[in-house]
Write a protein that holds these residues in place. Structure first.
Motif, PDB file in Angstrom:
ATOM      1  N   ASP A 154       8.618  19.143   2.139  1.00  0.00           N
ATOM      2  CA  ASP A 154       8.884  20.640   1.847  1.00  0.00           C
ATOM      3  C   ASP A 154      10.169  20.841   1.068  1.00  0.00           C
ATOM      4  OD1 ASP A 154       6.525  21.242   2.637  1.00  0.00           O
ATOM      5  OD2 ASP A 154       7.170  21.827   4.783  1.00  0.00           O
ATOM      6  N   SER A 155      11.295  20.072   1.402  1.00  0.00           N
ATOM      7  CA  SER A 155      12.500  20.371   1.005  1.00  0.00           C
ATOM      8  C   SER A 155      13.019  19.352  -0.250  1.00  0.00           C
ATOM      9  CB  SER A 155      13.588  20.030   2.061  1.00  0.00           C
ATOM     10  OG  SER A 155      13.452  20.836   3.358  1.00  0.00           O
ATOM     11  N   PHE A 156      12.488  18.394  -0.546  1.00  0.00           N
ATOM     12  CA  PHE A 156      12.879  17.573  -1.482  1.00  0.00           C
ATOM     13  C   PHE A 156      11.379  17.165  -2.175  1.00  0.00           C
ATOM     14  CE2 PHE A 156      15.990  16.801   1.638  1.00  0.00           C
ATOM     15  CZ  PHE A 156      17.097  17.273   0.928  1.00  0.00           C
ATOM     16  N   ASN A 157      10.597  15.771  -1.717  1.00  0.00           N
ATOM     17  CA  ASN A 157       9.785  15.601  -2.519  1.00  0.00           C
ATOM     18  C   ASN A 157       8.718  14.641  -1.607  1.00  0.00           C
ATOM     19  OD1 ASN A 157       7.793  13.567  -4.343  1.00  0.00           O
ATOM     20  ND2 ASN A 157       9.035  14.860  -5.968  1.00  0.00           N
ATOM     21  N   TRP A 158       7.640  14.863  -1.624  1.00  0.00           N
ATOM     22  CA  TRP A 158       6.465  13.697  -0.566  1.00  0.00           C
ATOM     23  C   TRP A 158       6.761  12.493  -0.986  1.00  0.00           C
ATOM     24  CZ3 TRP A 158       2.814  10.724  -2.584  1.00  0.00           C
ATOM     25  CH2 TRP A 158       2.488  11.154  -3.810  1.00  0.00           C
ATOM     26  N   ARG A 159       6.956  12.141  -2.081  1.00  0.00           N
ATOM     27  CA  ARG A 159       7.182  10.703  -2.423  1.00  0.00           C
ATOM     28  C   ARG A 159       8.219   9.851  -1.602  1.00  0.00           C
ATOM     29  NH1 ARG A 159       3.858   9.670  -6.918  1.00  0.00           N
ATOM     30  NH2 ARG A 159       3.469  11.634  -8.125  1.00  0.00           N
ATOM     31  N   LEU A 160       9.442  10.679  -1.226  1.00  0.00           N
ATOM     32  CA  LEU A 160      10.391  10.376  -0.709  1.00  0.00           C
ATOM     33  C   LEU A 160       9.997   9.652   1.068  1.00  0.00           C
ATOM     34  CD1 LEU A 160      13.466   9.516  -0.627  1.00  0.00           C
ATOM     35  CD2 LEU A 160      13.855  11.949   0.179  1.00  0.00           C
ATOM     36  N   THR A 161       9.093  10.424   1.329  1.00  0.00           N
ATOM     37  CA  THR A 161       8.628   9.974   2.692  1.00  0.00           C
ATOM     38  C   THR A 161       7.925   8.349   2.544  1.00  0.00           C
ATOM     39  OG1 THR A 161       8.110  12.317   3.307  1.00  0.00           O
ATOM     40  CG2 THR A 161       7.120  10.534   4.645  1.00  0.00           C
ATOM     41  N   PHE A 162       7.213   8.236   1.792  1.00  0.00           N
ATOM     42  CA  PHE A 162       6.660   6.988   1.440  1.00  0.00           C
ATOM     43  C   PHE A 162       7.631   5.856   1.032  1.00  0.00           C
ATOM     44  CE2 PHE A 162       2.878   9.638   1.723  1.00  0.00           C
ATOM     45  CZ  PHE A 162       2.071   8.993   2.683  1.00  0.00           C
ATOM     46  N   TRP A 163       8.652   6.224   0.289  1.00  0.00           N
ATOM     47  CA  TRP A 163       9.787   5.239  -0.092  1.00  0.00           C
ATOM     48  C   TRP A 163      10.359   4.748   1.314  1.00  0.00           C
ATOM     49  CZ3 TRP A 163      10.074   2.242  -4.315  1.00  0.00           C
ATOM     50  CH2 TRP A 163       9.443   2.855  -5.334  1.00  0.00           C
ATOM     51  N   THR A 164      10.383   5.850   2.058  1.00  0.00           N
ATOM     52  CA  THR A 164      11.171   5.491   3.581  1.00  0.00           C
ATOM     53  C   THR A 164      10.155   4.455   4.107  1.00  0.00           C
ATOM     54  OG1 THR A 164      12.071   7.571   3.505  1.00  0.00           O
ATOM     55  CG2 THR A 164      12.128   6.552   5.463  1.00  0.00           C
ATOM     56  N   ILE A 165       8.839   4.748   4.361  1.00  0.00           N
ATOM     57  CA  ILE A 165       7.991   4.050   5.014  1.00  0.00           C
ATOM     58  C   ILE A 165       7.924   2.537   4.507  1.00  0.00           C
ATOM     59  CG2 ILE A 165       5.600   3.700   5.532  1.00  0.00           C
ATOM     60  CD1 ILE A 165       5.160   6.808   5.497  1.00  0.00           C
ATOM     61  N   PHE A 166       8.009   2.495   3.146  1.00  0.00           N
ATOM     62  CA  PHE A 166       7.953   1.106   2.356  1.00  0.00           C
ATOM     63  C   PHE A 166       9.210   0.516   2.880  1.00  0.00           C
ATOM     64  CE2 PHE A 166       9.802  -1.277  -1.320  1.00  0.00           C
ATOM     65  CZ  PHE A 166       8.978  -2.233  -1.302  1.00  0.00           C
ATOM     66  N   PHE A 167      10.426   0.862   2.891  1.00  0.00           N
ATOM     67  CA  PHE A 167      11.684   0.120   3.146  1.00  0.00           C
ATOM     68  C   PHE A 167      11.569  -0.328   4.640  1.00  0.00           C
ATOM     69  CE2 PHE A 167      13.162   1.854  -1.017  1.00  0.00           C
ATOM     70  CZ  PHE A 167      13.564   0.721  -1.652  1.00  0.00           C
ATOM     71  N   THR A 168      11.160   0.537   5.369  1.00  0.00           N
ATOM     72  CA  THR A 168      10.963   0.441   6.940  1.00  0.00           C
ATOM     73  C   THR A 168      10.054  -0.891   7.216  1.00  0.00           C
ATOM     74  OG1 THR A 168      11.451   2.701   7.425  1.00  0.00           O
ATOM     75  CG2 THR A 168      10.506   1.291   9.170  1.00  0.00           C
ATOM     76  N   SER A 169       9.058  -0.782   6.529  1.00  0.00           N
ATOM     77  CA  SER A 169       7.946  -1.795   6.620  1.00  0.00           C
ATOM     78  C   SER A 169       8.459  -3.345   6.250  1.00  0.00           C
ATOM     79  CB  SER A 169       6.780  -1.586   6.055  1.00  0.00           C
ATOM     80  OG  SER A 169       6.945  -1.341   4.654  1.00  0.00           O
ATOM     81  N   ILE A 170       9.136  -3.242   5.188  1.00  0.00           N
ATOM     82  CA  ILE A 170       9.991  -4.577   4.835  1.00  0.00           C
ATOM     83  C   ILE A 170      10.932  -5.085   5.821  1.00  0.00           C
ATOM     84  CG2 ILE A 170      11.423  -5.665   3.070  1.00  0.00           C
ATOM     85  CD1 ILE A 170       8.968  -5.154   2.139  1.00  0.00           C
ATOM     86  N   PHE A 171      11.640  -4.064   6.403  1.00  0.00           N
ATOM     87  CA  PHE A 171      12.386  -4.466   7.607  1.00  0.00           C
ATOM     88  C   PHE A 171      11.882  -4.904   8.858  1.00  0.00           C
ATOM     89  CE2 PHE A 171      14.976  -3.076  11.093  1.00  0.00           C
ATOM     90  CZ  PHE A 171      16.176  -3.694  11.060  1.00  0.00           C
ATOM     91  N   GLY A 179       0.718  -1.167  -0.126  1.00  0.00           N
ATOM     92  CA  GLY A 179       0.030  -0.003  -0.148  1.00  0.00           C
ATOM     93  C   GLY A 179       0.871   1.351  -0.025  1.00  0.00           C
ATOM     94  N   ASN A 180       1.848   1.261   0.757  1.00  0.00           N
ATOM     95  CA  ASN A 180       2.649   2.483   0.864  1.00  0.00           C
ATOM     96  C   ASN A 180       3.625   2.569  -0.440  1.00  0.00           C
ATOM     97  OD1 ASN A 180       2.558   3.888   3.694  1.00  0.00           O
ATOM     98  ND2 ASN A 180       2.508   1.793   4.062  1.00  0.00           N
ATOM     99  N   LEU A 181       4.121   1.448  -0.832  1.00  0.00           N
ATOM    100  CA  LEU A 181       4.596   1.453  -2.228  1.00  0.00           C
ATOM    101  C   LEU A 181       3.805   2.125  -3.216  1.00  0.00           C
ATOM    102  CD1 LEU A 181       6.988   0.642  -4.215  1.00  0.00           C
ATOM    103  CD2 LEU A 181       5.869  -1.638  -4.221  1.00  0.00           C
ATOM    104  N   LEU A 182       2.540   1.628  -3.339  1.00  0.00           N
ATOM    105  CA  LEU A 182       1.701   2.298  -4.453  1.00  0.00           C
ATOM    106  C   LEU A 182       1.497   3.846  -4.087  1.00  0.00           C
ATOM    107  CD1 LEU A 182      -0.003   0.999  -6.628  1.00  0.00           C
ATOM    108  CD2 LEU A 182      -1.886   0.848  -5.229  1.00  0.00           C
ATOM    109  N   THR A 183       1.578   4.218  -2.841  1.00  0.00           N
ATOM    110  CA  THR A 183       1.289   5.455  -2.685  1.00  0.00           C
ATOM    111  C   THR A 183       2.537   6.451  -3.273  1.00  0.00           C
ATOM    112  OG1 THR A 183       0.214   5.153  -0.444  1.00  0.00           O
ATOM    113  CG2 THR A 183       1.092   7.329  -0.695  1.00  0.00           C
ATOM    114  N   ALA A 184       3.720   5.749  -2.989  1.00  0.00           N
ATOM    115  CA  ALA A 184       4.928   6.370  -3.473  1.00  0.00           C
ATOM    116  C   ALA A 184       4.892   6.662  -4.939  1.00  0.00           C
ATOM    117  CB  ALA A 184       6.189   5.613  -3.040  1.00  0.00           C
ATOM    118  N   LEU A 185       4.258   5.712  -5.459  1.00  0.00           N
ATOM    119  CA  LEU A 185       4.335   5.539  -6.915  1.00  0.00           C
ATOM    120  C   LEU A 185       3.170   5.998  -7.722  1.00  0.00           C
ATOM    121  CD1 LEU A 185       5.391   1.798  -7.679  1.00  0.00           C
ATOM    122  CD2 LEU A 185       6.789   3.966  -8.074  1.00  0.00           C
ATOM    123  N   ALA A 186       2.210   6.589  -6.833  1.00  0.00           N
ATOM    124  CA  ALA A 186       0.557   6.943  -7.340  1.00  0.00           C
ATOM    125  C   ALA A 186       1.176   8.521  -8.486  1.00  0.00           C
ATOM    126  CB  ALA A 186      -0.075   7.533  -6.241  1.00  0.00           C
TER     127      ALA A 186
END
Length: 389
Positions: free
Chosen positions: A156-173, A85-92
């Motif tokens: 705000d500094s980079f891109n909101w998608r980066l936040t969800f990529w972080t959540i995705f990799f954290t959830s895999i861990f 779900g979070n991967l899909l958000t990052a790619l939306a």
């Protein structure tokens, strides 16, 4: 054994931290999503409403279907769905796909929270149950303290998608850690007939008790959903100052969860009445303070302190009733606080959306205070029923 329990506690808290970040970050990046997908702020606020509705509606259905399955397997399966779900958000690529991704994440979040609470109650010694459950809930507050401000800064500094990529990799861990650190043999006891599990909802102590988180979180989320627009549009805060307020808000929420664990071992009904009185007053001052910055910010932070104080006492209240009278409904009961908190989140964010679109941001505080007054009334009824029953 003590070291192992501490690691398991840390893992469950890390899990709820990641879930909290995934759910709450929408509040911190609302303006960014609005600009990215070219939709209104109230449309983005609708994502909060839909997430909570799906969470509240799907969680009991899924939990009733768990039956005698290993809760370890259940957690692993839903961690994988949560990750997707979070991967899909990052790619939306458009708002519709973003909408679908939030539904998928919400579908997995409810069962994950239920199993996390069930594991916490099972692995902790009796005298440590309230403490451990308060820490599991604290994962959401820690997400507010560190995760949401950091995710907002990244957005705000980079891109909101980066936040969800972080959540995705954290959830895999986390999924990998769950495979090795949590017990594999935990199952629900008693009959798994769906109608017999639902019998717990006929208990007046439960049917009254579930209204407490509904009214509590309705009151809070009328304001919290639109906190960033309030700070930027009403108080003219910079993005940097918004991040500071979000950090302070999360810190207050973390303190709220820790106090919640202490209240659970005391005369919690009477203590919660005092908490909701303070909450109602703070919400009224958010309305009455106008553009007086320090008064409004102080009222918002006091509101944050009251937000989670009902979590541990209400969760243990439901589970104690289930343990003694409805053992077949233990997993269902373990999800009551999160389910009905999300009913409150959906109600509050929907009411807030209506107020913002029809009246404006200034009307949110008075609406929130009304819900807090309802929570006080419900607690008084619950005390009267438990005393007379």
């Amino acid at each position: 054994m003590k070291t192992k329990i501490n690691f398991q506690c840390l893992l469950l808290t890390f899990l709820t931290f990641t879930m909290g970040l995934s759910q709450f970050i929408i509040v911190g990046i609302m303006n960014n999503l609005s600009a990215s997908f070219r939709v209104s702020i109230s449309d983005i606020g609708g994502l909060v409403t839909v997430f909570a509705i799906v969470y509240a509606a799907a969680t009991p259905i899924i939990n009733l279907s768990i039956g005698s399955l290993s809760l370890h397997k259940v957690m692993v399966i839903f961690m994988m769905i949560f990750s997707f779900g979070n991967l899909l958000t990052a790619l939306a690529s458009d708002f519709n796909l973003l909408f679908v991704s939030r539904i998928i994440t919400a579908l997995s979040s409810g069962p994950l929270m239920s199993t996390a609470i069930t594991f916490a109650a099972a692995i902790a010694p009796q005298e440590k149950r309230a403490w451990l459950i308060s820490w599991v809930f604290s994962g959401f507050s820690i997400a507010s303290v560190f995760g949401v401000p950091l995710g907002t800064w990244i957005s705000d500094s980079f891109n909101w998608r980066l936040t969800f990529w972080t959540i995705f990799f954290t959830s895999i861990f986390i999924t990998i850690l769950v495979l090795y650190l949590l017990p594999h043999n935990l199952k629900q006891s008693g009959t798994h007939n769906i109608f017999k599990q639902l019998a717990i909802l006929k208990d007046k102590r439960i049917s009254l008790g579930i209204l407490v988180p509904i009214f509590n979180f309705s009151a809070i989320y009328i304001i919290y959903t639109y906190l960033k627009p309030i700070l930027i549009n009403e108080l003219n805060f910079s993005h940097g100052n918004v991040i500071v307020v979000l950090f302070l808000y999360g810190l207050c929420g973390l303190a709220s969860n820790q106090v919640s664990g202490r209240i659970a071992n005391m005369r919690w009904e009477h203590d919660l009445i005092k908490v909701f009185i303070i909450q109602a007053i703070s919400l009224f001052f958010i309305f009455a303070s106008g553009n007086l910055i320090w008064l409004k910010i102080s009222a918002i932070l006091v509101m944050a302190v009251t937000m989670a104080m009902s979590n541990s006492p209400m969760q243990l209240y439901y589970m104690d009733i289930a343990n003694h009278y409805y053992p077949q409904s233990l997993v269902l009961a373990s999800s009551f606080n999160s389910i009905f908190s999300n009913v409150g989140v959906a109600t509050g964010s929907a009411v807030g959306s209506y107020i913002v679109s029809s009246i404006g941001l200034s009307g949110l505080g008075i609406a929130g205070s009304i819900f807090s007054v309802f929570a006080i009334g419900i607690l008084k009824l619950l005390i009267k029923y438990n005393h007379n029953g």
